[in-house]
Motif scaffolding. Sequence first.
Motif, PDB file in Angstrom:
ATOM      1  N   LEU B 153       0.708  -1.277  -0.076  1.00  0.00           N
ATOM      2  CA  LEU B 153      -0.017   0.058  -0.034  1.00  0.00           C
ATOM      3  C   LEU B 153       0.923   1.229   0.082  1.00  0.00           C
ATOM      4  CD1 LEU B 153      -2.666   1.397   0.064  1.00  0.00           C
ATOM      5  CD2 LEU B 153      -2.908   0.858   2.665  1.00  0.00           C
ATOM      6  N   LEU B 154       1.876   1.482   0.661  1.00  0.00           N
ATOM      7  CA  LEU B 154       2.787   2.356   0.874  1.00  0.00           C
ATOM      8  C   LEU B 154       3.481   2.622  -0.659  1.00  0.00           C
ATOM      9  CD1 LEU B 154       4.213   1.832   4.383  1.00  0.00           C
ATOM     10  CD2 LEU B 154       3.011   3.779   3.782  1.00  0.00           C
ATOM     11  N   ALA B 155       4.046   1.492  -1.128  1.00  0.00           N
ATOM     12  CA  ALA B 155       4.443   1.598  -2.442  1.00  0.00           C
ATOM     13  C   ALA B 155       3.487   2.372  -3.574  1.00  0.00           C
ATOM     14  CB  ALA B 155       5.218   0.284  -2.722  1.00  0.00           C
ATOM     15  N   ALA B 156       2.243   1.576  -3.434  1.00  0.00           N
ATOM     16  CA  ALA B 156       1.280   2.267  -4.167  1.00  0.00           C
ATOM     17  C   ALA B 156       0.683   3.797  -4.032  1.00  0.00           C
ATOM     18  CB  ALA B 156       0.062   1.317  -4.367  1.00  0.00           C
ATOM     19  N   MET B 157       1.211   4.174  -2.604  1.00  0.00           N
ATOM     20  CA  MET B 157       0.870   5.699  -2.509  1.00  0.00           C
ATOM     21  C   MET B 157       2.273   6.466  -2.903  1.00  0.00           C
ATOM     22  SD  MET B 157      -0.410   4.884   1.562  1.00  0.00           S
ATOM     23  CE  MET B 157       0.026   6.371   2.148  1.00  0.00           C
ATOM     24  N   ASN B 158       3.249   5.674  -3.558  1.00  0.00           N
ATOM     25  CA  ASN B 158       4.220   6.457  -3.993  1.00  0.00           C
ATOM     26  C   ASN B 158       5.240   6.896  -2.956  1.00  0.00           C
ATOM     27  OD1 ASN B 158       6.189   7.009  -5.899  1.00  0.00           O
ATOM     28  ND2 ASN B 158       5.402   8.837  -6.743  1.00  0.00           N
ATOM     29  N   ARG B 159       5.233   6.141  -1.672  1.00  0.00           N
ATOM     30  CA  ARG B 159       6.115   6.554  -0.417  1.00  0.00           C
ATOM     31  C   ARG B 159       7.352   5.651  -0.427  1.00  0.00           C
ATOM     32  NH1 ARG B 159       3.789  11.297   2.205  1.00  0.00           N
ATOM     33  NH2 ARG B 159       5.677  10.997   3.243  1.00  0.00           N
ATOM     34  N   PRO B 160       8.456   6.086  -0.922  1.00  0.00           N
ATOM     35  CA  PRO B 160       9.576   5.339  -0.836  1.00  0.00           C
ATOM     36  C   PRO B 160      10.088   5.029   0.831  1.00  0.00           C
ATOM     37  CG  PRO B 160      10.212   6.970  -2.102  1.00  0.00           C
ATOM     38  CD  PRO B 160       8.745   7.323  -1.743  1.00  0.00           C
ATOM     39  N   TRP B 161       9.630   6.093   1.379  1.00  0.00           N
ATOM     40  CA  TRP B 161      10.227   5.999   2.718  1.00  0.00           C
ATOM     41  C   TRP B 161       9.182   6.255   3.786  1.00  0.00           C
ATOM     42  CZ3 TRP B 161      15.432   6.042   3.544  1.00  0.00           C
ATOM     43  CH2 TRP B 161      16.320   6.586   2.287  1.00  0.00           C
ATOM     44  N   VAL B 162       9.491   5.650   4.957  1.00  0.00           N
ATOM     45  CA  VAL B 162       8.268   5.636   6.097  1.00  0.00           C
ATOM     46  C   VAL B 162       8.819   5.988   7.250  1.00  0.00           C
ATOM     47  CG1 VAL B 162       8.172   3.199   6.231  1.00  0.00           C
ATOM     48  CG2 VAL B 162       6.350   4.464   6.948  1.00  0.00           C
ATOM     49  N   THR B 163       8.318   6.754   8.130  1.00  0.00           N
ATOM     50  CA  THR B 163       8.677   7.015   9.403  1.00  0.00           C
ATOM     51  C   THR B 163       8.300   6.296  10.427  1.00  0.00           C
ATOM     52  OG1 THR B 163       9.379   9.462   8.774  1.00  0.00           O
ATOM     53  CG2 THR B 163       9.279   8.920  11.033  1.00  0.00           C
ATOM     54  N   VAL B 164       8.994   5.511  11.062  1.00  0.00           N
ATOM     55  CA  VAL B 164       8.631   4.347  12.123  1.00  0.00           C
ATOM     56  C   VAL B 164       9.194   4.581  13.432  1.00  0.00           C
ATOM     57  CG1 VAL B 164       8.335   2.514  10.373  1.00  0.00           C
ATOM     58  CG2 VAL B 164      10.601   2.650  11.176  1.00  0.00           C
ATOM     59  N   ARG B 165       8.732   4.128  14.291  1.00  0.00           N
ATOM     60  CA  ARG B 165       9.220   4.171  15.908  1.00  0.00           C
ATOM     61  C   ARG B 165      10.604   3.639  15.558  1.00  0.00           C
ATOM     62  NH1 ARG B 165       6.540   7.925  18.158  1.00  0.00           N
ATOM     63  NH2 ARG B 165       4.286   7.647  17.824  1.00  0.00           N
ATOM     64  N   ARG B 166      11.765   4.285  16.297  1.00  0.00           N
ATOM     65  CA  ARG B 166      12.630   3.424  16.515  1.00  0.00           C
ATOM     66  C   ARG B 166      12.699   2.395  17.452  1.00  0.00           C
ATOM     67  NH1 ARG B 166      15.709   3.911  20.885  1.00  0.00           N
ATOM     68  NH2 ARG B 166      15.403   5.670  22.199  1.00  0.00           N
ATOM     69  N   ARG B 167      13.630   1.177  16.879  1.00  0.00           N
ATOM     70  CA  ARG B 167      13.417  -0.086  17.827  1.00  0.00           C
ATOM     71  C   ARG B 167      14.139   0.239  19.294  1.00  0.00           C
ATOM     72  NH1 ARG B 167      13.107  -4.784  14.465  1.00  0.00           N
ATOM     73  NH2 ARG B 167      14.448  -6.000  15.952  1.00  0.00           N
ATOM     74  N   PRO B 168      13.250  -0.039  20.378  1.00  0.00           N
ATOM     75  CA  PRO B 168      13.749  -0.020  21.557  1.00  0.00           C
ATOM     76  C   PRO B 168      15.106  -0.597  21.633  1.00  0.00           C
ATOM     77  CG  PRO B 168      11.569  -0.579  21.680  1.00  0.00           C
ATOM     78  CD  PRO B 168      12.011  -0.614  20.146  1.00  0.00           C
ATOM     79  N   ARG B 169      15.845  -0.373  22.461  1.00  0.00           N
ATOM     80  CA  ARG B 169      17.435  -0.929  22.757  1.00  0.00           C
ATOM     81  C   ARG B 169      17.415  -1.392  23.925  1.00  0.00           C
ATOM     82  NH1 ARG B 169      21.635  -2.014  19.823  1.00  0.00           N
ATOM     83  NH2 ARG B 169      23.684  -1.662  20.628  1.00  0.00           N
ATOM     84  N   VAL B 170      17.429  -2.822  24.090  1.00  0.00           N
ATOM     85  CA  VAL B 170      17.198  -3.457  25.710  1.00  0.00           C
ATOM     86  C   VAL B 170      18.461  -4.069  25.798  1.00  0.00           C
ATOM     87  CG1 VAL B 170      15.847  -5.156  26.658  1.00  0.00           C
ATOM     88  CG2 VAL B 170      14.760  -3.888  24.969  1.00  0.00           C
ATOM     89  N   ALA B 171      18.995  -3.589  26.994  1.00  0.00           N
ATOM     90  CA  ALA B 171      20.257  -4.390  27.466  1.00  0.00           C
ATOM     91  C   ALA B 171      19.692  -5.550  28.223  1.00  0.00           C
ATOM     92  CB  ALA B 171      21.054  -3.087  28.403  1.00  0.00           C
ATOM     93  N   VAL B 172      20.491  -6.538  28.012  1.00  0.00           N
ATOM     94  CA  VAL B 172      20.106  -8.055  28.649  1.00  0.00           C
ATOM     95  C   VAL B 172      21.235  -8.378  29.733  1.00  0.00           C
ATOM     96  CG1 VAL B 172      19.368 -10.267  28.190  1.00  0.00           C
ATOM     97  CG2 VAL B 172      18.519  -8.474  26.723  1.00  0.00           C
ATOM     98  N   LEU B 173      20.992  -8.444  30.862  1.00  0.00           N
ATOM     99  CA  LEU B 173      22.116  -8.969  31.806  1.00  0.00           C
ATOM    100  C   LEU B 173      21.694 -10.405  32.644  1.00  0.00           C
ATOM    101  CD1 LEU B 173      24.907  -8.713  33.238  1.00  0.00           C
ATOM    102  CD2 LEU B 173      23.841  -7.043  34.611  1.00  0.00           C
ATOM    103  N   SER B 174      22.336 -11.156  32.598  1.00  0.00           N
ATOM    104  CA  SER B 174      22.238 -12.431  33.398  1.00  0.00           C
ATOM    105  C   SER B 174      23.172 -12.502  34.618  1.00  0.00           C
ATOM    106  CB  SER B 174      22.333 -13.854  32.647  1.00  0.00           C
ATOM    107  OG  SER B 174      21.650 -13.710  31.456  1.00  0.00           O
ATOM    108  N   THR B 175      22.418 -12.824  35.761  1.00  0.00           N
ATOM    109  CA  THR B 175      23.489 -13.013  36.847  1.00  0.00           C
ATOM    110  C   THR B 175      23.268 -14.519  37.383  1.00  0.00           C
ATOM    111  OG1 THR B 175      21.912 -12.467  38.693  1.00  0.00           O
ATOM    112  CG2 THR B 175      23.027 -10.529  37.457  1.00  0.00           C
ATOM    113  N   GLY B 176      24.307 -14.833  38.004  1.00  0.00           N
ATOM    114  CA  GLY B 176      24.433 -16.047  38.792  1.00  0.00           C
ATOM    115  C   GLY B 176      25.782 -16.778  38.857  1.00  0.00           C
TER     116      GLY B 176
END
Lengths: 394, 394
Positions: B153-176
């Motif tokens: 649909l976006l292509a048919a709308m002739n929108r080669p670009w789209v503004t999206v939410r940036r991906r959340p950056r999640v730090a993952v830390l295991s302890t033990g």
Amino acid sequence: MLSVEEAQGLVLAPLAPLGGETVPLSQALGRVIAEAPCARTSHPSADVSAMDGWAVIAACGVTHTQIGESSAGHPFLGRVGPGQAVRIFTGAVMPEGADSVAIQEEVTLEGTTIRLSGPVPPGLHVRKEGQDFKTGQSPLAAGKLLSARDIALLAAMNRPWVTVRRRPRVAVLSTGDELALPGEPIPAGGLPSSNGLAVAAMVQSWGADALDLGLAADDFDSLVAKARAAEGCDLLVTSGGVSVGAYDKVKESLAHLGFEAGFHKIGMKPGKPLMFGRLGRMPVLGLPGNPVSAMVAATLFLKPMLRCLLGLEPALPPILLAQLASPLPAAGGRQEYLRAGLERQADGRLAALPFKGQDSAMISEMAKAEALIIRPPKAPAASAGETVPILLLD
Amino acid sequence: MLSVEEAQGLVLAPLAPLGGETVPLSQALGRVIAEAPCARTSHPSADVSAMDGWAVIAACGVTHTQIGESSAGHPFLGRVGPGQAVRIFTGAVMPEGADSVAIQEEVTLEGTTIRLSGPVPPGLHVRKEGQDFKTGQSPLAAGKLLSARDIALLAAMNRPWVTVRRRPRVAVLSTGDELALPGEPIPAGGLPSSNGLAVAAMVQSWGADALDLGLAADDFDSLVAKARAAEGCDLLVTSGGVSVGAYDKVKESLAHLGFEAGFHKIGMKPGKPLMFGRLGRMPVLGLPGNPVSAMVAATLFLKPMLRCLLGLEPALPPILLAQLASPLPAAGGRQEYLRAGLERQADGRLAALPFKGQDSAMISEMAKAEALIIRPPKAPAASAGETVPILLLD
């Protein structure tokens, strides 16, 4: 004209699962296991406590003397004798000799003397070695699509690597003089091309990699040059150039490269003009140029082909049942796929609301749809509340 | 102890959708629209034919003379006058003057003379300009998770670009202290670490990026050094070190970096020890060390948090209904999440089969599960056939 089911049989018949590649667990999400891995450790790897408490010998009554401690990662290295106890925490290894855990809520402690509120049976609150899985067992079978939870399981099996089906490589080629890639100058009476991007995204969402060959003009040289670039791919998907007249042009161009034509018409709506054949060993699927038809045909044919190449069973996506939220007129001679919204009813069943605009030129309705209602050829009119077969989109 | 719903409210309250980034359509699959894009062209961009046939003036009767051809990408540039016709193909622009299409099946052709089998009404088989969408319209709203069909649909709308939410950056830390990364030497009484890989894969499957900080030993310096590395992330997820005793160690270490503690216990099973707080502006979610508990808690808390950061509504995943395939005993004082298989019944409803092994040490059962059956605190025993609330996994 072939039925959809006959055509699905023909496109799937020559396909077999691709070979495997070995990837680290951090790259294994959404991949399909090619070789069932067996566990390199048992889980738990020894008898462990399921609770915080004291490890004791069950047969030794209610009074015990604490002689040490066992916590996760810090096991007690001695042996528990009669009347002795070891302070123990959830997940910690049961000390040698002990066979039961008295939980801390049921114990009174005076100095190093532990008094249980009553005798405990042997094995209480003990997770046995290998209770989850044992060394050498294969709790995950080949053909499994790996979820995050499966990755947890592989990690617990101490398998840092997993052999998965390699991702199918799919060349995607759009044809049509009327088309321009989005953002590029559009020819008179033309429109932005959407099929290449849509098919590439579908390919990606179905676990494969797309090689976007862009646009070919409707002429021999352009088609031949672009189709050559598909060499080495597992599959070539074209869009456009499969309707009467145009079909011959694409067919002739591909014939120059050794194309063997299979079928090029299916009894379905939308999507009647669908081409299938082979270029050497590479299957070629020719989708219609109409974007809605192309996306419906990709769902019915490309997705099962990719599932087959990935070794996923069943290759054909499941057909679910839903209740019609509004009546439908009798169907025509081809199998119809109606764009519909879905709602889950209070009793847990699905309700499908067929959209009013079923024109195959309505891309916005296709984008909005959550399911396709399947209407077999010549299906009689259906009333609201009747149960109909549906295919989920995405 | 907090209820799950109270705790979900607390973790979501401080969160707001992240900012946008602009990506090409080829990278937009699975992203969330941040700014509703409007169409740069109408679809169709002009009146076009819906069929192969002849474009005529409806009012001019049944006999017409062919004066040219209009195909996709090659419009007829002249004007159709009374009694004139233009050969036209599906999707081609209607020539000026013509207002209707006589389909080829209902036409006889002698030289350049076209005879219709009967008069046609104006507008027959013509798709009107903008029938799908018009220039300036926004058929896709902010907050939409982009499917392949939306990309079409976006292509048919002739929108080669789209503004999206940036991906959340999640730090993952295991302890033990008891843990080793899969494939590395396992300490005595220890086991391979699975939470870091599982949480990173969940984060990825929920539309965010994981920064895997690996393993921290259960000591102050190790925890502080690893937690510092989370700087600049949108969220820090730890696992382990949140049960009695251990909790204080993680809390103290993080306090050194400015940690403000929220809650650390939830009335749920599995997963009671759950920590929540903030390091500066960064929310910190402390999952239990037990892998099944960690995955259940991530589904209930981390997934909604990521949905919130991505601007997806609703943040909380939907609770569906299913029928119990086997009876359940009365529930305890905490809200329980039972691992279950799912089956779709003939009438379209879901049946949930609770697994026999509900021990939170059974990672293989968690991997096999398709849903979690929700048992509210003190729920009475339930018989087979009763309707129960479930959460879908994946």
